[in-house]
Design a protein around this motif. Structure first.
Motif, short mmCIF file in Angstrom:
data_model
loop_
_atom_site.label_atom_id
_atom_site.label_comp_id
_atom_site.label_asym_id
_atom_site.label_seq_id
_atom_site.Cartn_x
_atom_site.Cartn_y
_atom_site.Cartn_z
N GLN A 154 0.83 -1.19 0.00
CA GLN A 154 0.00 0.00 0.00
C GLN A 154 0.87 1.24 0.00
OE1 GLN A 154 -2.56 -0.21 3.42
NE2 GLN A 154 -4.08 -1.40 2.32
N GLY A 155 0.39 2.26 -0.67
CA GLY A 155 1.06 3.55 -0.65
C GLY A 155 0.56 4.37 0.53
N ALA A 156 0.87 5.65 0.49
CA ALA A 156 0.42 6.55 1.56
C ALA A 156 -1.11 6.62 1.56
CB ALA A 156 1.01 7.93 1.34
N ARG A 157 -1.68 6.56 2.74
CA ARG A 157 -3.13 6.61 2.88
C ARG A 157 -3.57 8.03 3.25
NH1 ARG A 157 -5.13 1.38 5.93
NH2 ARG A 157 -7.03 2.07 4.95
N THR A 158 -4.75 8.39 2.85
CA THR A 158 -5.29 9.72 3.12
C THR A 158 -5.17 10.05 4.60
OG1 THR A 158 -6.82 9.56 1.27
CG2 THR A 158 -7.37 11.15 3.00
N ALA A 159 -4.50 11.18 4.89
CA ALA A 159 -4.37 11.74 6.24
C ALA A 159 -3.72 10.82 7.26
CB ALA A 159 -5.72 12.23 6.75
N ALA A 160 -3.03 9.77 6.82
CA ALA A 160 -2.38 8.85 7.77
C ALA A 160 -1.35 9.58 8.62
CB ALA A 160 -1.74 7.69 7.02
N PHE A 161 -0.78 10.66 8.10
CA PHE A 161 0.25 11.44 8.79
C PHE A 161 -0.31 12.34 9.89
CE2 PHE A 161 -1.39 13.99 5.40
CZ PHE A 161 -1.54 15.23 5.98
N LEU A 162 -1.61 12.56 9.91
CA LEU A 162 -2.24 13.56 10.77
C LEU A 162 -2.59 12.96 12.14
CD1 LEU A 162 -3.20 16.50 10.70
CD2 LEU A 162 -5.37 15.67 9.81
N LEU A 163 -2.00 13.51 13.20
CA LEU A 163 -2.30 13.06 14.57
C LEU A 163 -3.45 13.85 15.18
CD1 LEU A 163 1.24 12.64 16.15
CD2 LEU A 163 -0.46 10.86 15.79
N ASN A 164 -3.41 15.16 15.01
CA ASN A 164 -4.37 16.04 15.67
C ASN A 164 -4.46 17.32 14.86
OD1 ASN A 164 -6.04 17.16 17.59
ND2 ASN A 164 -4.42 17.56 19.05
N GLU A 165 -5.66 17.88 14.74
CA GLU A 165 -5.82 19.14 14.04
C GLU A 165 -6.76 20.05 14.82
OE1 GLU A 165 -7.79 19.00 10.18
OE2 GLU A 165 -8.63 17.07 10.71
N ALA A 166 -6.76 21.32 14.44
CA ALA A 166 -7.60 22.31 15.12
C ALA A 166 -9.08 21.98 14.93
CB ALA A 166 -7.29 23.70 14.58
N SER A 167 -9.90 22.42 15.86
CA SER A 167 -11.34 22.17 15.82
C SER A 167 -11.96 22.66 14.53
CB SER A 167 -12.03 22.85 17.00
OG SER A 167 -11.56 22.32 18.21
N GLY A 168 -12.98 21.95 14.08
CA GLY A 168 -13.72 22.37 12.91
C GLY A 168 -12.92 22.32 11.63
N GLU A 169 -11.94 21.46 11.58
CA GLU A 169 -11.09 21.32 10.40
C GLU A 169 -10.42 22.64 10.01
OE1 GLU A 169 -13.65 19.48 7.49
OE2 GLU A 169 -13.75 17.64 8.63
N ARG A 170 -10.16 23.49 10.98
CA ARG A 170 -9.52 24.79 10.73
C ARG A 170 -8.10 24.64 10.20
NH1 ARG A 170 -6.70 28.86 13.11
NH2 ARG A 170 -6.11 27.67 14.94
N SER A 171 -7.52 23.48 10.38
CA SER A 171 -6.15 23.24 9.92
C SER A 171 -6.07 23.09 8.40
CB SER A 171 -5.59 21.96 10.55
OG SER A 171 -5.54 22.09 11.95
N ARG A 172 -7.20 22.80 7.75
CA ARG A 172 -7.21 22.49 6.32
C ARG A 172 -7.70 23.65 5.47
NH1 ARG A 172 -10.64 16.97 6.53
NH2 ARG A 172 -9.97 16.42 8.62
N GLU A 173 -7.24 23.66 4.22
CA GLU A 173 -7.72 24.59 3.21
C GLU A 173 -7.72 23.90 1.87
OE1 GLU A 173 -5.56 28.25 2.84
OE2 GLU A 173 -6.14 28.93 4.84
N GLN A 174 -8.52 24.43 0.95
CA GLN A 174 -8.44 23.97 -0.43
C GLN A 174 -7.24 24.66 -1.06
OE1 GLN A 174 -12.04 23.65 -2.79
NE2 GLN A 174 -10.99 24.72 -4.44
#
Length: 116
Positions: A8-28
């Motif tokens: 298997q290759g890298a899986r979606t968000a496998a690297f992510l341990l914790n992020e800010a509430s409400g998915e504030r850590s992400r952007e398009q």
């Protein structure tokens, strides 16, 4: 009996341990068109045109906007492509990041991305 081995290759968000509430850590984000496919966990930087490419270290004293690709994206030579990127305030698994260099560490830290 013969068994096929699947890697298997890298899986979606496998690297992510914790992020800010409400998915504030992400952007398009917008990936520059090109022949390179990017796996989840690829470290990216924004170029002068405002599109993300594989991380390029900034000149001494300059800053760069950085992102970690949330999910893998195939190569596309015909058009730029949108993707989700983790851009701020989170904790990630260092060993699952792709393209991690010392300048990338500095840029990630400036964005509030903590390596574990």
């Amino acid at each position: 009996m013969k068994y096929d081995i699947v890697t298997q290759g890298a899986r979606t968000a496998a690297f992510l341990l914790n992020e800010a509430s409400g998915e504030r850590s992400r952007e398009q984000i917008l990936l520059l068109k090109g022949a390179t496919a990017f796996p989840a966990g690829q470290i990216l930087s924004k170029n002068a045109a405002g599109k993300y490419v594989a991380f390029v270290a900034p000149a001494d004293g300059a800053t760069v906007e950085v992102a970690i690709l949330y999910e893998g994206r195939d190569a596309d030579n015909t058009a730029d492509r949108y993707a989700a990127g983790v851009v701020r305030d989170c904790e990630v698994i260092e060993s699952l990041l792709v393209g991690l260099t010392d300048p990338a560490r500095v840029a990630l830290a400036a964005a509030g991305i903590i390596l574990r």
